[in-house]
Design a protein around this motif. Structure first.
Motif, PDB file in Angstrom:
ATOM      1  N   UNK A 156       0.776  -1.259   0.070  1.00  0.00           N
ATOM      2  CA  UNK A 156       0.080   0.000   0.170  1.00  0.00           C
ATOM      3  C   UNK A 156       0.829   1.249   0.128  1.00  0.00           C
ATOM      4  N   UNK A 157       2.074   1.101   0.844  1.00  0.00           N
ATOM      5  CA  UNK A 157       2.684   2.536   0.706  1.00  0.00           C
ATOM      6  C   UNK A 157       3.146   2.906  -0.719  1.00  0.00           C
ATOM      7  N   UNK A 158       3.354   1.823  -1.725  1.00  0.00           N
ATOM      8  CA  UNK A 158       3.826   2.459  -3.045  1.00  0.00           C
ATOM      9  C   UNK A 158       2.589   2.621  -4.002  1.00  0.00           C
ATOM     10  N   UNK A 159       1.425   1.761  -3.743  1.00  0.00           N
ATOM     11  CA  UNK A 159       0.499   1.748  -4.465  1.00  0.00           C
ATOM     12  C   UNK A 159      -0.596   2.937  -4.387  1.00  0.00           C
ATOM     13  N   UNK A 160      -0.941   3.295  -3.059  1.00  0.00           N
ATOM     14  CA  UNK A 160      -1.993   4.082  -2.769  1.00  0.00           C
ATOM     15  C   UNK A 160      -1.887   5.519  -3.636  1.00  0.00           C
ATOM     16  N   UNK A 161      -0.590   6.199  -3.763  1.00  0.00           N
ATOM     17  CA  UNK A 161      -0.604   7.530  -4.656  1.00  0.00           C
ATOM     18  C   UNK A 161      -1.100   7.056  -6.033  1.00  0.00           C
ATOM     19  N   UNK A 162      -0.561   6.070  -6.373  1.00  0.00           N
ATOM     20  CA  UNK A 162      -1.053   5.788  -7.746  1.00  0.00           C
ATOM     21  C   UNK A 162      -2.720   5.522  -7.920  1.00  0.00           C
ATOM     22  N   UNK A 163      -3.281   4.886  -6.928  1.00  0.00           N
ATOM     23  CA  UNK A 163      -4.665   4.564  -6.766  1.00  0.00           C
ATOM     24  C   UNK A 163      -5.398   5.906  -6.803  1.00  0.00           C
ATOM     25  N   UNK A 164      -4.826   6.632  -6.017  1.00  0.00           N
ATOM     26  CA  UNK A 164      -5.763   8.049  -5.740  1.00  0.00           C
ATOM     27  C   UNK A 164      -5.499   8.803  -7.008  1.00  0.00           C
ATOM     28  N   UNK A 165      -4.545   8.867  -7.802  1.00  0.00           N
ATOM     29  CA  UNK A 165      -4.312   9.691  -8.996  1.00  0.00           C
ATOM     30  C   UNK A 165      -5.059   9.076 -10.024  1.00  0.00           C
ATOM     31  N   UNK A 166      -4.982   7.791 -10.251  1.00  0.00           N
ATOM     32  CA  UNK A 166      -5.787   7.144 -11.237  1.00  0.00           C
ATOM     33  C   UNK A 166      -7.212   7.187 -10.997  1.00  0.00           C
ATOM     34  N   UNK A 167      -7.723   7.005  -9.684  1.00  0.00           N
ATOM     35  CA  UNK A 167      -9.143   7.199  -9.449  1.00  0.00           C
ATOM     36  C   UNK A 167      -9.562   8.468  -9.735  1.00  0.00           C
ATOM     37  N   UNK A 168      -8.954   9.648  -9.420  1.00  0.00           N
ATOM     38  CA  UNK A 168      -9.447  11.065  -9.662  1.00  0.00           C
ATOM     39  C   UNK A 168      -9.385  11.345 -11.239  1.00  0.00           C
ATOM     40  N   UNK A 169      -8.655  10.461 -11.930  1.00  0.00           N
ATOM     41  CA  UNK A 169      -8.371  10.761 -13.379  1.00  0.00           C
ATOM     42  C   UNK A 169      -9.557  10.115 -14.307  1.00  0.00           C
ATOM     43  N   UNK A 170      -9.792   9.054 -13.624  1.00  0.00           N
ATOM     44  CA  UNK A 170     -10.813   8.236 -14.393  1.00  0.00           C
ATOM     45  C   UNK A 170     -12.130   8.704 -14.129  1.00  0.00           C
ATOM     46  N   UNK A 171     -12.363   9.321 -13.037  1.00  0.00           N
ATOM     47  CA  UNK A 171     -13.785  10.066 -12.814  1.00  0.00           C
ATOM     48  C   UNK A 171     -13.767  11.293 -13.543  1.00  0.00           C
ATOM     49  N   UNK A 172     -12.643  11.910 -13.611  1.00  0.00           N
ATOM     50  CA  UNK A 172     -12.606  13.050 -14.114  1.00  0.00           C
ATOM     51  C   UNK A 172     -12.988  12.824 -15.784  1.00  0.00           C
ATOM     52  N   UNK A 173     -12.487  11.748 -16.197  1.00  0.00           N
ATOM     53  CA  UNK A 173     -12.699  11.420 -17.713  1.00  0.00           C
ATOM     54  C   UNK A 173     -14.252  11.140 -17.973  1.00  0.00           C
ATOM     55  N   UNK A 174     -14.614  10.323 -16.972  1.00  0.00           N
ATOM     56  CA  UNK A 174     -16.200   9.898 -17.152  1.00  0.00           C
ATOM     57  C   UNK A 174     -17.078  11.060 -17.067  1.00  0.00           C
ATOM     58  N   UNK A 175     -16.790  12.152 -16.250  1.00  0.00           N
ATOM     59  CA  UNK A 175     -17.434  13.272 -16.183  1.00  0.00           C
ATOM     60  C   UNK A 175     -17.339  14.132 -17.056  1.00  0.00           C
ATOM     61  N   UNK A 215     -22.251  11.143 -13.840  1.00  0.00           N
ATOM     62  CA  UNK A 215     -20.915  10.503 -13.973  1.00  0.00           C
ATOM     63  C   UNK A 215     -21.150   8.822 -13.261  1.00  0.00           C
ATOM     64  N   UNK A 216     -22.131   8.828 -12.418  1.00  0.00           N
ATOM     65  CA  UNK A 216     -22.427   7.639 -11.948  1.00  0.00           C
ATOM     66  C   UNK A 216     -22.841   6.616 -13.030  1.00  0.00           C
ATOM     67  N   UNK A 217     -23.573   7.084 -13.874  1.00  0.00           N
ATOM     68  CA  UNK A 217     -24.157   6.234 -14.903  1.00  0.00           C
ATOM     69  C   UNK A 217     -22.921   5.948 -15.910  1.00  0.00           C
ATOM     70  N   UNK A 218     -22.105   6.842 -16.357  1.00  0.00           N
ATOM     71  CA  UNK A 218     -21.008   6.520 -17.243  1.00  0.00           C
ATOM     72  C   UNK A 218     -19.945   5.641 -16.717  1.00  0.00           C
ATOM     73  N   UNK A 219     -19.684   5.928 -15.205  1.00  0.00           N
ATOM     74  CA  UNK A 219     -18.534   4.989 -14.341  1.00  0.00           C
ATOM     75  C   UNK A 219     -19.284   3.608 -14.467  1.00  0.00           C
TER      76      UNK A 219
END
Length: 322
Positions: free
Chosen positions: A267-286, A300-304
């Motif tokens: 988690x120490x290594x992966x959490x920053x990537x998880x947060x950034x990718x989550x934010x990016x994907x929701x932005x893209x779907x929005x 956005x809930x429908x698209x995602x």
């Protein structure tokens, strides 16, 4: 072979910056970057401060925190097919908010958030009690039980709302949408960023707990305390998102699975990537939801949800093939 964490984080951050700028540029209202940087107070500057920036910040905070919450749940429950909306947490939070609106209609927003968090925690604990009866080898049954469990809770909430003519209010919490986000109506989401930061601070302990209680005890770690801390963080994130913008499914399922396949489970290594990718994907779907039927908007809930369903089914079939 796992990907190196730094390049993946840099790629995710670069994509997020580009999507952030694109999100600020997309909308029905007239907007000009030249007017914004003209140095005078004009319609473009007011639009940016009141609507575009709050909405984009809300999307980033929601996507990042829900992805982190999903990763935490998967580690704590040692199952790759769970996330808050698939274990009854989001549905329980909505039910708690509905009951609060019925019995305490004048309650402050913080009181509603607390009620949602308590309800989400109760839902998760009940779900954990249910899956303990499943055989250890039935990994694929866990998300199916979670979807049924969440459906039952959602049905109870719909019945109560229908009887009391509160379907519209319940729909706001069930369907994630950022179209109503304005300055002064999203600031509570900054607390989700604080929760995500707390998750990062205890990331190593969460990783050890995910290895099993025996390993945690042998390493001198109080697994029960860390488990409760993780569940409280997940419950708070879920309730904050539901009370502010509504439920957005599959973020905590899709993003952690993608990142864990590329970087592993540390988690120490992966959490920053998880947060950034989550934010990016929701932005893209929005953004897709805003431009697909312009000038109208798809939540956005429908698209995602469409994207997440496809990825979830692929993960199930891929796991079965293994």
């Amino acid at each position: 072979m796992t990907a190196k964490p730094v390049p993946l984080i840099l790629y995710s951050l670069s994509a997020l910056v580009l999507l952030f700028a694109l999100s600020l540029s997309v909308g029905v209202a007239q907007f000009s970057w030249a007017d914004l940087f003209s140095g005078s107070l004009n319609d473009s500057a007011e639009l940016m401060l009141v609507s575009r920036l709050p909405r984009t910040f809300a999307i980033v905070l929601t996507g990042a925190s829900l992805a982190v919450a999903g990763m935490m749940m998967q580690i704590l429950m040692r199952n790759r097919f769970v996330e808050p909306s698939m274990v009854g947490a989001s549905q329980s939070a909505a039910l708690g908010l509905l009951l609060t609106a019925i019995f305490f209609p004048a309650a402050a927003l913080t009181a509603k958030m607390a009620a949602g968090a308590v309800s989400a925690m109760a839902g998760m604990l009940l779900f954990m009690a249910l899956i303990r009866r499943l055989p250890p080898t039935a990994q694929l049954l866990v998300p199916l039980v979670g979807m049924i469990f969440g459906g039952v809770i959602e049905s109870v909430a719909v019945f109560i709302a229908y009887e009391l003519e509160m379907m519209q209010m319940l729909g706001v919490w069930q369907q994630g949408d950022f179209s109503g986000v304005l300055l002064g109506r999203y600031e509570l989401l900054w607390l989700t960023g604080v929760m995500a930061l707390l998750a990062y601070l205890i990331a190593d302990q969460l990783t050890i707990v995910g290895l099993g209680e025996t390993v945690a005890v042998n390493l001198g770690l109080n697994s029960r305390t860390i488990l409760w801390a993780g569940l409280i963080i997940v419950a708070l994130i879920t309730s904050l998102v539901v009370v502010t913008v509504g439920n957005i499914p599959f973020i905590g399922l899709v993003v952690p699975n993608i990142v864990s396949r590329m970087m592993g489970d540390k988690l120490r290594e992966s959490l920053p990537a998880v947060a950034l990718m989550g934010a990016g994907l929701v932005l893209l779907c929005d953004i897709v939801g805003r431009v697909l039927v312009f000038p109208f908007e798809i939540p956005v809930a429908t698209v995602f949800g469409v994207v997440g369903t496809g990825v979830f089914l692929w993960l199930l079939m891929r796991q079965k093939a293994v």
